[in-house]
Design an enzyme around this catalytic site. Structure first.
Site, PDB file in Angstrom:
ATOM      1  N   ASP A  37      42.597  45.412  40.439  1.00 35.13           N
ATOM      2  CA  ASP A  37      42.549  44.281  39.551  1.00 35.13           C
ATOM      3  C   ASP A  37      42.375  43.039  40.397  1.00 35.13           C
ATOM      4  OD1 ASP A  37      41.883  43.257  37.201  1.00 35.13           O
ATOM      5  OD2 ASP A  37      44.507  42.958  36.007  1.00 35.13           O
ATOM      6  N   ASN A  85      36.729  49.530  29.422  1.00 38.85           N
ATOM      7  CA  ASN A  85      36.052  48.413  30.146  1.00 38.85           C
ATOM      8  C   ASN A  85      34.135  48.176  29.875  1.00 38.85           C
ATOM      9  OD1 ASN A  85      37.687  49.100  33.559  1.00 38.85           O
ATOM     10  ND2 ASN A  85      37.512  47.060  32.141  1.00 38.85           N
TER      11      ASN A  85
END
Ligand code: IPE
Ligand code: MG
Length: 263
Positions: A37, A85
């Site tokens: 991330d 996502n």
């Protein structure tokens, strides 16, 4: 940024005499999972488009695969793209798909040289056809390898994985292939994408967020968590060693008592 100061915790609790940042030479976990991330934030901080962060992030993937292989880790699972996502702009998603295809193509030499086994988990049927083709080719290319298993989670969501396993078991019971009272944890695990793989011993998350983001929910039940504020493109081998050093000091009881406690 969430100032969780994991590295300070590591320093405070260190009982080994190696100086902070010294290469880790102790035991290693069998299976490490990583939530990658902070690529976007990394790019933003440099005044670059988000996709530059993903490009730099791919270099971190190479570093981590190489070092985990060198250390003798059995499996490295990377959260590349979550099923959530898809909410991102189409251009970014297209770039990520391209990057994955390019990675799989460019890394073939490295995958062979490192004797790396490749697995891909997630809902692959929803990926663009050319990405599916590239994944199939790369997995086939590595089929005879016997070294570290690199497992890429692409369009992966743990809840969907668990629901799919429940549906499969229900269908088998409905078809008379299985009795409901035979369904146990092992039967359930055998219906997950990760069937046959060991559970992660250590889950590493970058960019400081203290959540598991629908990643391997079943499999991380007893994983040790290590969160660093470091953004994924900035993650270095020394950070991995810091995580391993702290992992080495954790006492994993799996719900039992510590060795010093009376039974
Ligand atoms: C992680 O970085 C990479 C992927 C999920 C593909 P992000 O893209 O989530 O970066 P941030 O969270 O916006 O900084
Ligand atoms: Mg993110």
């Amino acid at each position: 940024m969430a100032g969780i100061g994991v590295n300070e915790v590591v320093a405070r609790t260190a009982v080994d005499s190696s100086p902070a940042g010294a290469p880790w030479t102790g035991p290693v976990p069998r299976h490490i999972a990583m939530i990658m991330d902070g690529n976007g934030r990394w790019a933003q901080r440099q005044g670059l488009p988000r996709v530059e962060g993903h490009l730099r992030g791919a270099e971190t993937v190479r570093r981590m695969v190489e070092e985990c292989a060198r250390l003798g880790v059995e499996q490295l699972t990377l959260f590349c793209l979550s099923s959530e996502n898809w909410k991102r702009p189409a251009e970014e998603l297209e770039f990520l798909m391209q990057l994955l295809r390019q990675y799989l193509r460019q890394e073939q030499t490295e995958l062979v040289r490192g004797n790396i086994r490749l697995s891909v988990i997630g809902d692959l049927a929803r990926l663009p056809a050319e990405t599916q083709t590239e994944i199939d080719a790369a997995v086939r290319h590595c089929a005879t390898h016997s070294g570290i298993r690199l497992c890429l989670a692409v369009n992966y969501g743990a809840r969907a994985e668990i629901v799919a396993a429940a549906r499969r078991l229900a269908e088998e019971v409905g078809a008379g292939q299985r009795r409901a009272d035979e369904i146990d944890e092992a039967a359930f695990a055998s219906c997950l994408d990760t069937a046959g793989m060991p559970d992660p011993d250590l889950l590493i998350r970058t960019a400081g967020e203290m959540r598991v983001s629908n990643f391997l929910l079943w499999q991380i039940s007893y994983s040790e968590l290590w969160v660093t504020p470091c953004l994924w493109p900035d993650l270095q081998v020394a950070d991995l060693h810091a995580a391993l050093r702290e992992f080495g000091q954790r006492e994993r009881r799996f719900g039992g008592l510590s060795s010093g406690e009376p039974a």
